[in-house]
Scaffold this active site. Structure first.
Site, short mmCIF file in Angstrom:
data_model
loop_
_atom_site.label_atom_id
_atom_site.label_comp_id
_atom_site.label_asym_id
_atom_site.label_seq_id
_atom_site.Cartn_x
_atom_site.Cartn_y
_atom_site.Cartn_z
N ASP A 134 -54.82 3.12 -129.46
CA ASP A 134 -54.32 2.95 -128.09
C ASP A 134 -53.60 4.18 -127.52
O ASP A 134 -53.96 4.68 -126.48
CB ASP A 134 -53.41 1.71 -128.03
CG ASP A 134 -53.08 1.30 -126.60
OD1 ASP A 134 -53.92 1.54 -125.71
OD2 ASP A 134 -52.00 0.73 -126.38
N SER A 139 -60.34 7.88 -126.36
CA SER A 139 -60.46 6.60 -125.67
C SER A 139 -61.02 5.57 -126.64
O SER A 139 -62.15 5.69 -127.10
CB SER A 139 -61.41 6.74 -124.46
OG SER A 139 -61.82 5.46 -124.01
N SER A 152 -69.53 -1.36 -122.64
CA SER A 152 -68.43 -1.07 -121.72
C SER A 152 -68.65 -1.86 -120.44
O SER A 152 -69.60 -1.60 -119.69
CB SER A 152 -68.36 0.43 -121.42
OG SER A 152 -67.21 0.75 -120.69
N ILE A 158 -64.21 -3.48 -123.53
CA ILE A 158 -65.39 -3.55 -124.38
C ILE A 158 -65.66 -5.03 -124.67
O ILE A 158 -64.75 -5.77 -125.06
CB ILE A 158 -65.17 -2.79 -125.70
CG1 ILE A 158 -65.07 -1.29 -125.43
CG2 ILE A 158 -66.31 -3.07 -126.69
CD1 ILE A 158 -66.33 -0.63 -124.91
N LYS A 222 -40.92 0.88 -113.96
CA LYS A 222 -39.48 0.60 -114.03
C LYS A 222 -38.78 0.64 -112.67
O LYS A 222 -37.62 0.26 -112.55
CB LYS A 222 -38.80 1.59 -114.98
CG LYS A 222 -39.19 1.39 -116.44
CD LYS A 222 -38.36 2.25 -117.37
CE LYS A 222 -38.67 1.94 -118.82
NZ LYS A 222 -37.83 2.70 -119.77
N CYS A 247 -64.35 -13.84 -116.90
CA CYS A 247 -65.58 -13.28 -117.44
C CYS A 247 -66.40 -14.36 -118.16
O CYS A 247 -65.90 -14.98 -119.10
CB CYS A 247 -65.27 -12.13 -118.40
SG CYS A 247 -66.73 -11.43 -119.21
#
Length: 381
Positions: A134, A139, A152, A158, A222, A247
């Site tokens: 991450d 990526s 993708s 993914i 913030k 989805c």
């Protein structure tokens, strides 16, 4: 041992240690990604949390000399919470996104990758390895796509046939040459549900995200949340799952393979009012183990205030008044003032007027004015 044999052993070992899916990719330059990242920067669609150096993000060789193979791993996480508490009047609750349920996934994946590293080094002592999750330069999604973990998707996640998009991703670069897997065909087709459902229009089009509009990003900022996004926030405290929950590929996908990923309902869906006055120590003790705590308590408290305004929770007004008058942080004072105006009630105008007389911060004063305007509009209507 041949590369094919070593790959077989790595795959078998990955199953032993609880990795749900593993794929192998070459370590060539991510040329297509490079162009997309340049466009993202030109359009100012980056969140600012990413590695800024596009070369490092797209050239594995810069991260590990002699890079030959990238191993991508995926761990499936739950999409449904058992015994989820209800949000009822007087006891309203916020929600952390699914990726922040259970123990911080960064730690879980790093531990799995460390085991994989040790396994490879045991088999090939001269090997070089480098892992990331991450926050690394590469990526995760681009690697997973190339390694055949999934395709993708239009929601910028993914998607795998087995687990949908409810997966954590991580990768390991090595100079050991291993047979690679084939990328998967895009299966989104004409479906556009995620783009259409995005609350803020952050999904500009399928596969392109304006991070600055994305609620998942906005919950982590913030400063004052821009006015146009406050209504959209709802009761979200951290992250957003809308583009996943709509989805069709995620329908019926719910995996409970890892005990450490199981959500504590009182953490994943906490009461809002106690968050307004929680101490740093108590916040770390209660929320410190989840990924959604990484920015500290201030964004969570700001979001809780907005969520209480969303519910028009009159029982929270005394706490909000206290914050507006005494909290040393301008963002919390100002957001509380806005929320008081949004909720309204007998005390609102008087307390907002008192606060305005004393307030020296211009941005907080502006929020107080917004609150007063909402109260007046309520009185007129």
């Amino acid at each position: 041992m041949t590369g094919a044999q070593l790959k077989e052993e790595i795959v078998a070992y990955s199953k032993e240690i609880g990795i749900d899916k593993i794929g192998f990719a070459n370590a060539d330059v991510f040329a297509g990604l490079k162009e997309r990242l340049r466009l993202q920067q030109e359009l100012n669609y980056q969140s600012g949390f990413e590695e800024e150096d596009i070369e490092k993000r797209t050239k594995p060789e810069l991260l590990l000399s002699g890079a030959s193979t990238i191993i991508s791993i995926a761990l499936a996480y739950p999409s449904k919470m058992k015994n989820a508490p209800r949000s009822i009047k007087g006891e309203r609750r916020g929600i952390f996104c699914r990726a922040s349920w259970g123990r911080d996934y960064h730690h879980i994946l790093r531990e799995k990758l460390a085991l994989l590293e040790a396994f490879i080094l045991e088999k090939v002592p001269a090997a070089q390895v480098k892992s990331m999750v991450d926050t690394g330069e590469l990526s995760d999604r681009a690697v997973a796509e190339r390694a055949g973990i999934g395709w993708s998707a239009k929601n910028c996640a993914i998607i795998s046939p087995e687990f949908g998009s409810y997966m954590y991703l991580g990768e390991l670069i090595t100079n050991v040459a291993l047979p690679v897997d084939q990328p998967m065909e895009d299966q989104c087709g004409t479906c556009n549900k995620c783009v259409d459902a995005c609350p803020t229009g952050a999904l500009v089009q399928g596969g392109q995200l304006d991070s600055n509009k994305c609620i998942a990003f906005l919950t982590q900022t913030k400063g004052f949340l821009p006015d146009q996004y406050r209504e959209k926030l709802g009761n979200r405290l951290y992250g957003c799952d809308t583009c996943q929950t709509v989805c069709p590929e995620n329908k019926g996908k719910d995996f409970h393979h890892h005990d450490e990923m199981e959500p504590d309902p009182e953490i994943a869906k906490p009461l809002l009012k106690p968050l307004l006055t929680i101490s740093n120590r108590d916040f770390k003790e209660k929320f410190g183990q989840v990924s959604g705590s990484w920015r500290g308590k201030k964004p969570i408290q700001r979001n809780a205030i907005i969520a209480l305004a969303h519910f028009k929770d009159e029982s929270a007004v005394p706490d909000l008044i206290q914050l507006m008058h005494t909290d040393p942080r301008p963002v919390i004072r100002g957001t509380a003032a806005w929320a008081i105006g949004k909720i309204g009630g007998d005390q609102a105008a008087l307390e907002l007027s008192k606060a305005k007389e004393r307030e020296k911060d211009d941005l907080v004063a502006l929020e107080i004015d917004k609150g007063l305007k909402m109260v007046r509009n309520q009185e007129i209507s």
